[in-house]
Motif scaffolding. Structure first.
Motif, PDB file in Angstrom:
ATOM      1  N   LEU A   9       0.816  -1.210   0.000  1.00  0.00           N
ATOM      2  CA  LEU A   9       0.000   0.000   0.000  1.00  0.00           C
ATOM      3  C   LEU A   9       0.853   1.265   0.000  1.00  0.00           C
ATOM      4  N   SER A  10       1.950   1.252   0.737  1.00  0.00           N
ATOM      5  CA  SER A  10       2.874   2.390   0.724  1.00  0.00           C
ATOM      6  C   SER A  10       4.232   1.926   1.231  1.00  0.00           C
ATOM      7  N   TYR A  11       5.248   2.720   0.957  1.00  0.00           N
ATOM      8  CA  TYR A  11       6.591   2.373   1.415  1.00  0.00           C
ATOM      9  C   TYR A  11       7.377   3.642   1.677  1.00  0.00           C
ATOM     10  N   LEU A  12       8.326   3.556   2.592  1.00  0.00           N
ATOM     11  CA  LEU A  12       9.112   4.710   3.003  1.00  0.00           C
ATOM     12  C   LEU A  12      10.565   4.302   3.156  1.00  0.00           C
ATOM     13  N   LYS A  13      11.450   5.000   2.465  1.00  0.00           N
ATOM     14  CA  LYS A  13      12.876   4.721   2.589  1.00  0.00           C
ATOM     15  C   LYS A  13      13.346   5.024   4.003  1.00  0.00           C
ATOM     16  N   TYR A  14      14.149   4.116   4.550  1.00  0.00           N
ATOM     17  CA  TYR A  14      14.646   4.259   5.927  1.00  0.00           C
ATOM     18  C   TYR A  14      16.163   4.189   5.896  1.00  0.00           C
ATOM     19  N   GLY A  15      16.812   5.288   6.223  1.00  0.00           N
ATOM     20  CA  GLY A  15      18.259   5.320   6.106  1.00  0.00           C
ATOM     21  C   GLY A  15      18.687   5.324   4.649  1.00  0.00           C
ATOM     22  N   ASP A  16      19.854   4.798   4.387  1.00  0.00           N
ATOM     23  CA  ASP A  16      20.384   4.805   3.021  1.00  0.00           C
ATOM     24  C   ASP A  16      19.859   3.665   2.171  1.00  0.00           C
ATOM     25  N   ASP A  97      -3.547   4.482  -1.893  1.00  0.00           N
ATOM     26  CA  ASP A  97      -3.621   5.558  -0.904  1.00  0.00           C
ATOM     27  C   ASP A  97      -4.890   5.422  -0.062  1.00  0.00           C
ATOM     28  N   PHE A  98      -5.999   5.148  -0.732  1.00  0.00           N
ATOM     29  CA  PHE A  98      -7.276   4.953  -0.040  1.00  0.00           C
ATOM     30  C   PHE A  98      -7.204   3.769   0.929  1.00  0.00           C
ATOM     31  N   LEU A  99      -6.716   2.637   0.451  1.00  0.00           N
ATOM     32  CA  LEU A  99      -6.648   1.444   1.296  1.00  0.00           C
ATOM     33  C   LEU A  99      -5.671   1.623   2.454  1.00  0.00           C
ATOM     34  N   ASN A 100      -4.575   2.323   2.211  1.00  0.00           N
ATOM     35  CA  ASN A 100      -3.602   2.537   3.276  1.00  0.00           C
ATOM     36  C   ASN A 100      -4.213   3.337   4.425  1.00  0.00           C
ATOM     37  N   GLN A 101      -5.187   4.148   4.100  1.00  0.00           N
ATOM     38  CA  GLN A 101      -5.884   4.921   5.140  1.00  0.00           C
ATOM     39  C   GLN A 101      -6.938   4.089   5.871  1.00  0.00           C
ATOM     40  N   VAL A 102      -7.805   3.421   5.113  1.00  0.00           N
ATOM     41  CA  VAL A 102      -8.972   2.790   5.743  1.00  0.00           C
ATOM     42  C   VAL A 102      -8.682   1.406   6.315  1.00  0.00           C
ATOM     43  N   LEU A 103      -7.529   0.813   5.986  1.00  0.00           N
ATOM     44  CA  LEU A 103      -7.233  -0.537   6.462  1.00  0.00           C
ATOM     45  C   LEU A 103      -6.239  -0.573   7.623  1.00  0.00           C
ATOM     46  N   ARG A 104      -5.835   0.560   8.144  1.00  0.00           N
ATOM     47  CA  ARG A 104      -4.759   0.584   9.143  1.00  0.00           C
ATOM     48  C   ARG A 104      -5.072  -0.231  10.397  1.00  0.00           C
ATOM     49  N   TYR A 210     -19.196  10.271   5.884  1.00  0.00           N
ATOM     50  CA  TYR A 210     -20.264   9.986   6.841  1.00  0.00           C
ATOM     51  C   TYR A 210     -20.045   8.676   7.596  1.00  0.00           C
ATOM     52  N   HIS A 211     -19.368   7.721   6.969  1.00  0.00           N
ATOM     53  CA  HIS A 211     -19.365   6.363   7.519  1.00  0.00           C
ATOM     54  C   HIS A 211     -18.003   5.851   7.989  1.00  0.00           C
ATOM     55  N   PHE A 212     -16.921   6.625   7.758  1.00  0.00           N
ATOM     56  CA  PHE A 212     -15.609   6.275   8.295  1.00  0.00           C
ATOM     57  C   PHE A 212     -15.101   7.463   9.103  1.00  0.00           C
ATOM     58  N   SER A 213     -14.835   7.248  10.382  1.00  0.00           N
ATOM     59  CA  SER A 213     -14.371   8.342  11.229  1.00  0.00           C
ATOM     60  C   SER A 213     -13.000   8.828  10.760  1.00  0.00           C
ATOM     61  N   ASP A 214     -12.826  10.142  10.787  1.00  0.00           N
ATOM     62  CA  ASP A 214     -11.563  10.791  10.412  1.00  0.00           C
ATOM     63  C   ASP A 214     -11.141  10.498   8.977  1.00  0.00           C
ATOM     64  N   PHE A 215     -12.108  10.230   8.110  1.00  0.00           N
ATOM     65  CA  PHE A 215     -11.767   9.963   6.708  1.00  0.00           C
ATOM     66  C   PHE A 215     -11.214  11.226   6.061  1.00  0.00           C
ATOM     67  N   ARG A 216     -10.130  11.066   5.308  1.00  0.00           N
ATOM     68  CA  ARG A 216      -9.556  12.186   4.562  1.00  0.00           C
ATOM     69  C   ARG A 216      -9.526  11.842   3.082  1.00  0.00           C
ATOM     70  N   ILE A 217      -9.609  12.848   2.248  1.00  0.00           N
ATOM     71  CA  ILE A 217      -9.550  12.641   0.805  1.00  0.00           C
ATOM     72  C   ILE A 217      -8.118  12.275   0.427  1.00  0.00           C
ATOM     73  N   PRO A 218      -7.901  11.157  -0.264  1.00  0.00           N
ATOM     74  CA  PRO A 218      -6.537  10.767  -0.645  1.00  0.00           C
ATOM     75  C   PRO A 218      -5.829  11.861  -1.444  1.00  0.00           C
ATOM     76  N   ALA A 219      -4.560  12.059  -1.143  1.00  0.00           N
ATOM     77  CA  ALA A 219      -3.797  13.126  -1.788  1.00  0.00           C
ATOM     78  C   ALA A 219      -3.699  12.943  -3.296  1.00  0.00           C
ATOM     79  N   SER A 220      -3.832  11.707  -3.752  1.00  0.00           N
ATOM     80  CA  SER A 220      -3.672  11.413  -5.181  1.00  0.00           C
ATOM     81  C   SER A 220      -4.964  11.610  -5.972  1.00  0.00           C
TER      82      SER A 220
END
Length: 233
Positions: A9-16, A97-104, A210-220
């Motif tokens: 769903l997403s990835y983040l570089k950590y260190g080098d 992006d959507f799934l990474n938010q709602v499936l956490r 209305y149906h998911f608390s703290d839902f945000r519009i995906p940046a993409s």
């Protein structure tokens, strides 16, 4: 030793050279995994890092809530395929992006896992309205879908169809598309005209608010909205 298959769903570089992956797995639900050496000069594994790629992970211990275990082996699931054309990429980044938010906080959910695979099959077949239908199907699998009734207008707050229009966005035309997807046996064949797709996406996002608390519009969202103006499929 533990083996997991999951959609990235997403990835983040950590260190080098290392990387943190956020994935939805079939066996353990949502997981954050740590992979060493992905960005090393001789590593071929960074080519696997594509949103919604279905990957196989091997690790020596079971993951514990709140922790990240190092992955000892990472490879694509045999037979999996993520489309790489420009239109498909826009859709894939948005859905990931959507799934990474709602499936956490989601545990094991075979329905969501299977539907994600089905969505990718549709997208591989150049169904460029598949993400819209997938998001409605996600509501069904999550148990917060609208209740289909005789009314012509969908009320997004109550999740029911009414005789009178209660929200400007949910006119009779868009409400009918919702009803057809929810009640049909082949939802991915439901036609959504290119000129309707932006408004239909907006209606899905309103419903989610209305149906998911703290839902945000995906940046993409802005990127994927370009499809609505050019796509004729």
């Amino acid at each position: 030793m533990l083996h997991l298959n999951g959609f990235l769903l997403s990835y983040l570089k950590y260190g080098d050279n290392d990387c943190v992956l956020h994935c939805f797995t079939g066996e353990k639900g949502y997981q954050s995994l740590f992979v060493k050496g992905v960005y090393g000069k001789k590593s071929k594994r960074k080519a696997y890092l594509h949103p919604l790629a279905e990957l196989s992970f091997t690790m020596y211990k079971n993951p514990v809530a709140g922790s990240m275990l190092p992955v000892s082996r990472l490879e694509p699931v045999q037979g999996s395929k993520v489309p790489h054309n420009i239109k498909a990429n826009s859709v894939i980044f948005f859905v990931a992006d959507f799934l990474n938010q709602v499936l956490r906080n989601e545990g094991v959910n075979p329905g969501i896992y299977a539907e994600t695979a089905h969505f990718l099959e549709e997208l591989n077949g150049n169904n460029f309205r598949a993400h819209l239908i997938f998001m409605v199907r996600f509501l069904e699998i999550s148990g917060v879908q609208p209740l289909v009734g005789p009314g012509a207008f969908l009320d997004p707050e109550s999740g029911s169809f009414t005789e009178n229009k209660v929200h400007d966005l949910f006119d009779a035309e868009l409400s009918a598309i919702w009803k057809e997807i929810l009640s049909g046996t082949a939802p991915y064949t439901v036609a959504i005209a290119p000129q309707q797709r932006k408004a239909f996406m907006d209606s899905i996002l309103v419903y989610n608010h209305y149906h998911f608390s703290d839902f945000r519009i995906p940046a993409s969202l802005e990127i994927v909205q370009q499809l609505f103006q050019t796509d004729g499929h």
